[in-house]
Design a protein around this motif. Structure first.
Motif, mmCIF file in Angstrom:
data_model
loop_
_atom_site.group_PDB
_atom_site.id
_atom_site.type_symbol
_atom_site.label_atom_id
_atom_site.label_comp_id
_atom_site.label_asym_id
_atom_site.label_seq_id
_atom_site.Cartn_x
_atom_site.Cartn_y
_atom_site.Cartn_z
ATOM 1 N N PRO A 50 -1.539 7.349 -4.537
ATOM 2 C CA PRO A 50 -0.976 8.661 -4.184
ATOM 3 C C PRO A 50 -0.874 9.606 -5.374
ATOM 4 C CG PRO A 50 0.760 6.991 -4.269
ATOM 5 C CD PRO A 50 -0.549 6.264 -4.385
ATOM 6 N N ARG A 77 -9.398 8.307 8.124
ATOM 7 C CA ARG A 77 -8.018 8.373 7.636
ATOM 8 C C ARG A 77 -7.286 7.041 7.795
ATOM 9 N NH1 ARG A 77 -6.410 13.608 6.468
ATOM 10 N NH2 ARG A 77 -7.634 15.259 7.477
ATOM 11 N N GLN A 78 -7.802 6.163 8.610
ATOM 12 C CA GLN A 78 -7.180 4.854 8.774
ATOM 13 C C GLN A 78 -7.314 4.002 7.514
ATOM 14 O OE1 GLN A 78 -5.432 4.224 11.650
ATOM 15 N NE2 GLN A 78 -6.003 6.356 12.080
ATOM 16 N N VAL A 79 -8.341 4.312 6.696
ATOM 17 C CA VAL A 79 -8.598 3.461 5.531
ATOM 18 C C VAL A 79 -8.516 4.201 4.193
ATOM 19 C CG1 VAL A 79 -9.942 1.697 6.719
ATOM 20 C CG2 VAL A 79 -11.081 3.773 5.939
ATOM 21 N N VAL A 80 -8.608 5.537 4.203
ATOM 22 C CA VAL A 80 -8.507 6.298 2.955
ATOM 23 C C VAL A 80 -7.602 7.506 3.167
ATOM 24 C CG1 VAL A 80 -10.824 5.614 2.201
ATOM 25 C CG2 VAL A 80 -10.514 7.782 3.429
ATOM 26 N N GLU A 81 -7.217 8.140 2.067
ATOM 27 C CA GLU A 81 -6.442 9.385 2.128
ATOM 28 C C GLU A 81 -7.353 10.540 1.736
ATOM 29 O OE1 GLU A 81 -3.527 9.828 3.237
ATOM 30 O OE2 GLU A 81 -2.631 7.820 3.236
ATOM 31 N N LEU A 96 -4.102 11.525 -5.580
ATOM 32 C CA LEU A 96 -4.184 12.484 -4.479
ATOM 33 C C LEU A 96 -3.342 13.721 -4.778
ATOM 34 C CD1 LEU A 96 -5.159 13.170 -1.620
ATOM 35 C CD2 LEU A 96 -3.111 12.022 -0.741
ATOM 36 N N ALA A 117 -8.114 6.289 -2.552
ATOM 37 C CA ALA A 117 -7.595 5.076 -1.924
ATOM 38 C C ALA A 117 -6.143 5.282 -1.499
ATOM 39 C CB ALA A 117 -7.704 3.899 -2.884
ATOM 40 N N LYS A 118 -5.734 4.593 -0.463
ATOM 41 C CA LYS A 118 -4.371 4.738 0.045
ATOM 42 C C LYS A 118 -3.313 4.297 -0.963
ATOM 43 C CE LYS A 118 -4.858 4.813 5.057
ATOM 44 N NZ LYS A 118 -4.066 6.040 5.217
ATOM 45 N N ASP A 119 -3.696 3.424 -1.897
ATOM 46 C CA ASP A 119 -2.716 2.957 -2.882
ATOM 47 C C ASP A 119 -2.728 3.786 -4.163
ATOM 48 O OD1 ASP A 119 -5.126 2.197 -3.929
ATOM 49 O OD2 ASP A 119 -4.634 0.069 -4.172
ATOM 50 N N THR A 134 -12.396 1.641 -1.366
ATOM 51 C CA THR A 134 -11.340 0.701 -0.967
ATOM 52 C C THR A 134 -11.364 -0.591 -1.779
ATOM 53 O OG1 THR A 134 -12.757 -0.153 0.821
ATOM 54 C CG2 THR A 134 -11.207 1.616 1.376
#
Length: 248
Positions: free
Chosen positions: A220, A100-104, A223, A216-218, A82
């Motif tokens: 995609p 899942r709240q902080v990563v994908e 991913l 990281a969520k940012d 993160t």
């Protein structure tokens, strides 16, 4: 006129050849050395190895990227992701709702549960209920540790940085039993019969989980690439071969 055009084209080609080509940065993959056979360091080569290391390398090869491996404590993997210190986690990590709240997470690549282990000289095959009031051990940052603490039946759930540390204290009788990833414990016992611990027969896992890679969520785009590669590796049978290589 044609001579001028040819000369201009030749000059453009020379300039293009002289222009430096910047290589794409390698994907920084976070692993832990305490997750044998998922992630560990080969003592002969002193290089990271294991099923999740091989998987990350296969994904990078499929996407045309290169991968470098960053050794990180298990509990520090998600903070490293993160904060941008690493790009990808490839370890024996469960894809939980809390995480899942902080990563994908990627599509799942492996499923397993926890195991209980005791000293090799201890003949008892305990149930969870029979350990009421005892001190047990689990690795910090794992879902198993959280589940054991929530039971509220032990005098203490002692948290350790590594499974090796739990094994040591179980062997020495400092704690009654230890809990950890079933395939990791089983693999280490099979590789070292003199480890001084054994799996408890008949133990039913408190929890089963799905191992996935994390980004990281940012990010995609990464991913999407990872999931596409996993699908190819599953379809070709290569994913199964990677895990079979390590007895999984």
């Amino acid at each position: 006129m044609k001579l001028k055009l040819i000369a201009a084209c030749a000059a453009a080609l020379v300039m293009a050849a002289a222009t430096p080509v910047f290589a794409q940065d390698p994907i920084k993959v976070g692993i832990t050395t305490t997750g044998v056979p998922f992630t560990f360091v080969d003592t002969a080569t002193q290089k990271p190895t294991g099923a999740m290391v091989d998987l990350a390398s296969a994904i990078a090869a499929d996407t045309g990227d290169s991968a470098t491996f960053e050794i990180t404590a298990f509990s520090a993997l998600i903070p490293a992701l993160t904060t941008g210190k690493i790009d990808l986690i490839s370890a024996g990590m469960f894809a939980t709702e809390e995480r899942r709240q902080v990563v994908e997470f990627s599509t799942p690549v492996y499923t397993y549960g926890d195991a209980m282990f005791v000293a090799a000289a201890n003949p008892e095959n305990y149930t969870i209920e029979e350990l009421n009031g005892e001190t047990v051990g689990a690795q910090i940052g794992t879902t198993f540790a959280d589940t054991l603490q929530k039971l509220g039946t032990f005098s203490e759930v002692k948290l350790y940085d590594s499974i090796a540390d739990i094994m040591r204290d179980v062997k020495l009788g400092r704690i009654k039993a230890g809990f950890g990833d079933q395939p990791i414990i089983a693999y280490q016992i099979s590789q070292n019969p003199d480890l001084g611990i054994r799996l408890v027969d008949g133990y039913k896992p408190l929890k089963q989980g799905e191992v996935s890679l994390a980004v990281a969520k940012d990010n995609p785009q990464l991913l999407e690439k990872v999931n596409a590669s996993i699908a190819k590796l599953k379809e070709s049978g290569e994913l199964a071969k990677i895990f079979a290589k390590y007895g999984l």
